[in-house]
Design a protein around this motif. Sequence first.
Motif, PDB file in Angstrom:
ATOM      1  N   TYR A 132     -23.395 -40.774   8.656  1.00  0.00           N
ATOM      2  CA  TYR A 132     -22.321 -40.344   9.557  1.00  0.00           C
ATOM      3  C   TYR A 132     -22.224 -38.825   9.583  1.00  0.00           C
ATOM      4  CZ  TYR A 132     -17.530 -39.298  11.053  1.00  0.00           C
ATOM      5  OH  TYR A 132     -16.421 -38.753  11.676  1.00  0.00           O
ATOM      6  N   TYR A 133     -22.186 -38.221   8.408  1.00  0.00           N
ATOM      7  CA  TYR A 133     -22.067 -36.762   8.308  1.00  0.00           C
ATOM      8  C   TYR A 133     -23.244 -36.086   8.997  1.00  0.00           C
ATOM      9  CZ  TYR A 133     -21.972 -32.129   6.140  1.00  0.00           C
ATOM     10  OH  TYR A 133     -21.973 -30.772   5.931  1.00  0.00           O
ATOM     11  N   SER A 143     -28.012 -37.071  15.677  1.00  0.00           N
ATOM     12  CA  SER A 143     -28.064 -38.134  16.682  1.00  0.00           C
ATOM     13  C   SER A 143     -26.774 -38.254  17.488  1.00  0.00           C
ATOM     14  CB  SER A 143     -28.363 -39.472  16.006  1.00  0.00           C
ATOM     15  OG  SER A 143     -27.346 -39.804  15.064  1.00  0.00           O
ATOM     16  N   GLN A 144     -25.636 -37.873  16.915  1.00  0.00           N
ATOM     17  CA  GLN A 144     -24.364 -37.943  17.629  1.00  0.00           C
ATOM     18  C   GLN A 144     -23.926 -36.571  18.145  1.00  0.00           C
ATOM     19  OE1 GLN A 144     -24.023 -41.179  17.963  1.00  0.00           O
ATOM     20  NE2 GLN A 144     -22.364 -41.803  16.620  1.00  0.00           N
ATOM     21  N   ASN A 145     -24.750 -35.568  17.910  1.00  0.00           N
ATOM     22  CA  ASN A 145     -24.395 -34.209  18.324  1.00  0.00           C
ATOM     23  C   ASN A 145     -25.639 -33.441  18.779  1.00  0.00           C
ATOM     24  OD1 ASN A 145     -22.939 -31.835  18.740  1.00  0.00           O
ATOM     25  ND2 ASN A 145     -22.920 -31.261  16.571  1.00  0.00           N
ATOM     26  N   PRO A 146     -26.390 -33.998  19.727  1.00  0.00           N
ATOM     27  CA  PRO A 146     -27.638 -33.347  20.146  1.00  0.00           C
ATOM     28  C   PRO A 146     -27.423 -31.999  20.817  1.00  0.00           C
ATOM     29  CG  PRO A 146     -27.088 -35.166  21.616  1.00  0.00           C
ATOM     30  CD  PRO A 146     -26.147 -35.246  20.452  1.00  0.00           C
ATOM     31  N   GLU A 147     -26.223 -31.808  21.389  1.00  0.00           N
ATOM     32  CA  GLU A 147     -25.955 -30.546  22.067  1.00  0.00           C
ATOM     33  C   GLU A 147     -25.601 -29.425  21.097  1.00  0.00           C
ATOM     34  OE1 GLU A 147     -21.989 -32.594  21.592  1.00  0.00           O
ATOM     35  OE2 GLU A 147     -24.077 -33.162  22.014  1.00  0.00           O
ATOM     36  N   GLY A 148     -25.425 -29.748  19.823  1.00  0.00           N
ATOM     37  CA  GLY A 148     -25.160 -28.726  18.813  1.00  0.00           C
ATOM     38  C   GLY A 148     -23.750 -28.192  18.821  1.00  0.00           C
ATOM     39  N   ALA A 149     -22.779 -29.003  19.250  1.00  0.00           N
ATOM     40  CA  ALA A 149     -21.386 -28.562  19.277  1.00  0.00           C
ATOM     41  C   ALA A 149     -20.850 -28.376  17.859  1.00  0.00           C
ATOM     42  CB  ALA A 149     -20.533 -29.586  20.019  1.00  0.00           C
ATOM     43  N   THR A 150     -19.836 -27.531  17.738  1.00  0.00           N
ATOM     44  CA  THR A 150     -19.180 -27.325  16.458  1.00  0.00           C
ATOM     45  C   THR A 150     -18.187 -28.459  16.231  1.00  0.00           C
ATOM     46  OG1 THR A 150     -19.398 -24.931  16.620  1.00  0.00           O
ATOM     47  CG2 THR A 150     -17.733 -25.770  15.101  1.00  0.00           C
ATOM     48  N   ARG A 151     -18.409 -29.243  15.184  1.00  0.00           N
ATOM     49  CA  ARG A 151     -17.556 -30.390  14.887  1.00  0.00           C
ATOM     50  C   ARG A 151     -16.967 -30.231  13.488  1.00  0.00           C
ATOM     51  NH1 ARG A 151     -18.479 -35.105  18.037  1.00  0.00           N
ATOM     52  NH2 ARG A 151     -19.407 -34.488  20.005  1.00  0.00           N
ATOM     53  N   ARG A 152     -15.704 -30.565  13.353  1.00  0.00           N
ATOM     54  CA  ARG A 152     -15.079 -30.629  12.026  1.00  0.00           C
ATOM     55  C   ARG A 152     -15.187 -32.065  11.538  1.00  0.00           C
ATOM     56  NH1 ARG A 152      -9.972 -26.967  13.772  1.00  0.00           N
ATOM     57  NH2 ARG A 152     -10.849 -24.927  13.242  1.00  0.00           N
ATOM     58  N   SER A 161     -17.975 -32.332   4.013  1.00  0.00           N
ATOM     59  CA  SER A 161     -17.205 -31.749   5.107  1.00  0.00           C
ATOM     60  C   SER A 161     -18.017 -30.632   5.738  1.00  0.00           C
ATOM     61  CB  SER A 161     -15.859 -31.205   4.624  1.00  0.00           C
ATOM     62  OG  SER A 161     -16.018 -30.068   3.809  1.00  0.00           O
ATOM     63  N   GLN A 162     -17.858 -30.442   7.031  1.00  0.00           N
ATOM     64  CA  GLN A 162     -18.491 -29.329   7.732  1.00  0.00           C
ATOM     65  C   GLN A 162     -17.455 -28.656   8.618  1.00  0.00           C
ATOM     66  OE1 GLN A 162     -20.964 -30.095  11.345  1.00  0.00           O
ATOM     67  NE2 GLN A 162     -21.147 -32.187  10.542  1.00  0.00           N
ATOM     68  N   ASN A 163     -17.584 -27.322   8.685  1.00  0.00           N
ATOM     69  CA  ASN A 163     -16.667 -26.475   9.461  1.00  0.00           C
ATOM     70  C   ASN A 163     -15.221 -26.633   9.010  1.00  0.00           C
ATOM     71  OD1 ASN A 163     -18.783 -25.486  11.198  1.00  0.00           O
ATOM     72  ND2 ASN A 163     -18.755 -27.478  12.213  1.00  0.00           N
ATOM     73  N   LEU A 164     -15.054 -26.882   7.723  1.00  0.00           N
ATOM     74  CA  LEU A 164     -13.748 -26.986   7.079  1.00  0.00           C
ATOM     75  C   LEU A 164     -13.819 -26.237   5.753  1.00  0.00           C
ATOM     76  CD1 LEU A 164     -13.023 -30.725   7.861  1.00  0.00           C
ATOM     77  CD2 LEU A 164     -11.551 -28.821   8.537  1.00  0.00           C
ATOM     78  N   PRO A 165     -12.681 -25.947   5.125  1.00  0.00           N
ATOM     79  CA  PRO A 165     -12.705 -25.162   3.892  1.00  0.00           C
ATOM     80  C   PRO A 165     -13.475 -25.842   2.762  1.00  0.00           C
ATOM     81  CG  PRO A 165     -10.496 -25.196   4.815  1.00  0.00           C
ATOM     82  CD  PRO A 165     -11.301 -26.187   5.592  1.00  0.00           C
ATOM     83  N   LEU A 166     -13.894 -25.038   1.814  1.00  0.00           N
ATOM     84  CA  LEU A 166     -14.555 -25.528   0.609  1.00  0.00           C
ATOM     85  C   LEU A 166     -13.631 -26.495  -0.115  1.00  0.00           C
ATOM     86  CD1 LEU A 166     -17.116 -25.087  -1.200  1.00  0.00           C
ATOM     87  CD2 LEU A 166     -15.768 -23.367  -2.448  1.00  0.00           C
ATOM     88  N   ASN A 167     -14.220 -27.505  -0.720  1.00  0.00           N
ATOM     89  CA  ASN A 167     -13.517 -28.518  -1.521  1.00  0.00           C
ATOM     90  C   ASN A 167     -12.728 -29.524  -0.702  1.00  0.00           C
ATOM     91  OD1 ASN A 167     -14.315 -27.662  -4.212  1.00  0.00           O
ATOM     92  ND2 ASN A 167     -12.997 -25.877  -3.880  1.00  0.00           N
ATOM     93  N   THR A 168     -12.867 -29.519   0.629  1.00  0.00           N
ATOM     94  CA  THR A 168     -12.345 -30.621   1.424  1.00  0.00           C
ATOM     95  C   THR A 168     -13.422 -31.698   1.512  1.00  0.00           C
ATOM     96  OG1 THR A 168     -13.086 -29.558   3.475  1.00  0.00           O
ATOM     97  CG2 THR A 168     -10.806 -29.179   2.796  1.00  0.00           C
ATOM     98  N   GLY A 169     -13.002 -32.905   1.910  1.00  0.00           N
ATOM     99  CA  GLY A 169     -13.972 -33.989   2.081  1.00  0.00           C
ATOM    100  C   GLY A 169     -13.776 -35.154   1.136  1.00  0.00           C
ATOM    101  N   THR A 170     -12.685 -35.167   0.365  1.00  0.00           N
ATOM    102  CA  THR A 170     -12.419 -36.330  -0.487  1.00  0.00           C
ATOM    103  C   THR A 170     -11.500 -37.282   0.284  1.00  0.00           C
ATOM    104  OG1 THR A 170     -10.581 -35.135  -1.595  1.00  0.00           O
ATOM    105  CG2 THR A 170     -12.746 -35.069  -2.649  1.00  0.00           C
ATOM    106  N   ALA A 171     -10.204 -37.159   0.065  1.00  0.00           N
ATOM    107  CA  ALA A 171      -9.203 -37.935   0.807  1.00  0.00           C
ATOM    108  C   ALA A 171      -7.944 -37.098   0.888  1.00  0.00           C
ATOM    109  CB  ALA A 171      -8.918 -39.269   0.119  1.00  0.00           C
ATOM    110  N   THR A 172      -7.112 -37.405   1.863  1.00  0.00           N
ATOM    111  CA  THR A 172      -5.869 -36.652   1.995  1.00  0.00           C
ATOM    112  C   THR A 172      -4.747 -37.311   1.200  1.00  0.00           C
ATOM    113  OG1 THR A 172      -5.330 -37.836   4.031  1.00  0.00           O
ATOM    114  CG2 THR A 172      -6.412 -35.676   4.252  1.00  0.00           C
TER     115      THR A 172
END
Length: 361
Positions: A205-206, A214-223, A312-323
């Motif tokens: 997924y990431y 495969s879900q972002n062939p245009e190279g858009a910036t995604r969070r 996580s991508q395009n988000l701060p360091l140490n994000t990507g676990t759970a809220t």
Amino acid sequence: MAADNNLSPQAVDDIIQMEKARIPSSVNVIVQLDPYQYSADPQARRYKITHNTAPFIASPVVEFLGDIDSGDYRSLADFVNWGVSKYPANRYALVIWSHGTGWTRDDDTSRYICPDNTSLSNISIAGGEFKSAFQLFPRKMDILLIDACHMQTIEVITEVYQFNDYIVASENTVPVEGFPYKEILELWNHYTSPQNLAVNMAIKYYNSYLPGGSQNPEGATRRITSSVAKTSQLPHFLNLLEQFVINWKYTANSQVVIDAREAVYSFNIPQSDIDLKEFFVTLHELTDNTLLQADIEEIIIALDNLFIVQESQNLPLNTGTATIWFPVYIEYLQGSASLYSNLDFALTGWLNYIESYFSTE
């Protein structure tokens, strides 16, 4: 696929994508689709996915359901009970596909998953309906994948961890393209264990949303965020958090905690969710209290054991676990505290910590 809403076209696209996958004959992929009420054919149905490359759904329908309410937790339970009975297997992965809001929204009634526009219903989290569905299942799921926005919250995980060995989801929004189902289904060609499968689901997924993926062939910036919770590790984390609240609740309104909360990224609407790891790492960095630091270090280790994938991508360091819920305005606390107290996670006392954060005493 609870798609009796504006995601109905994407549901069809994802089924077509599933059909493109080549999977072992020992694996059954069964989809229950409830389309939008104004679709060309709004009847709910169940498909057994077969490989083909047609630009439309070509898999056989194994059961027509007519009009169903996908916002009723019993519809989810009925599907799982039917599937386990009709397709006996050693292992099961369940995907729940729809809109989701995790825990936090802008009023105290709209924390849900699986909205059904025909019946104007949804499956409540804090109302206990999401957990009730799993309580009706005939067995534990090896993997739960939630393809819906904001569902990887510690509150949601705590509601259903006993019924799933691994939970794959995102703490952030999920793009309308969803998970890359062809790539995910083809993971079964290299199956070794449920853990390996869950890990690779999150990684696929990431990677699919990286520029050129495969879900972002245009190279858009995604969070994008994705994580995997290994649920056997949750009780230890909950015990540590409960002890943290007991030990440090009196410091919750200190300047160092205020600074830590203000420094971290806010998710969801109305920006009242924060990433668990980012908050505790930030608080550890800002405080000079060695006892507090020691307790936080234990929590961070527990988080790393609980979340065996943290991306996580395009988000701060140490994000990507759970809220975790941590509103910045007292109005949001006051409007939702009573509902929050219904959650199993509330047994940790976290609500007391938040209330202390707003205390002026």
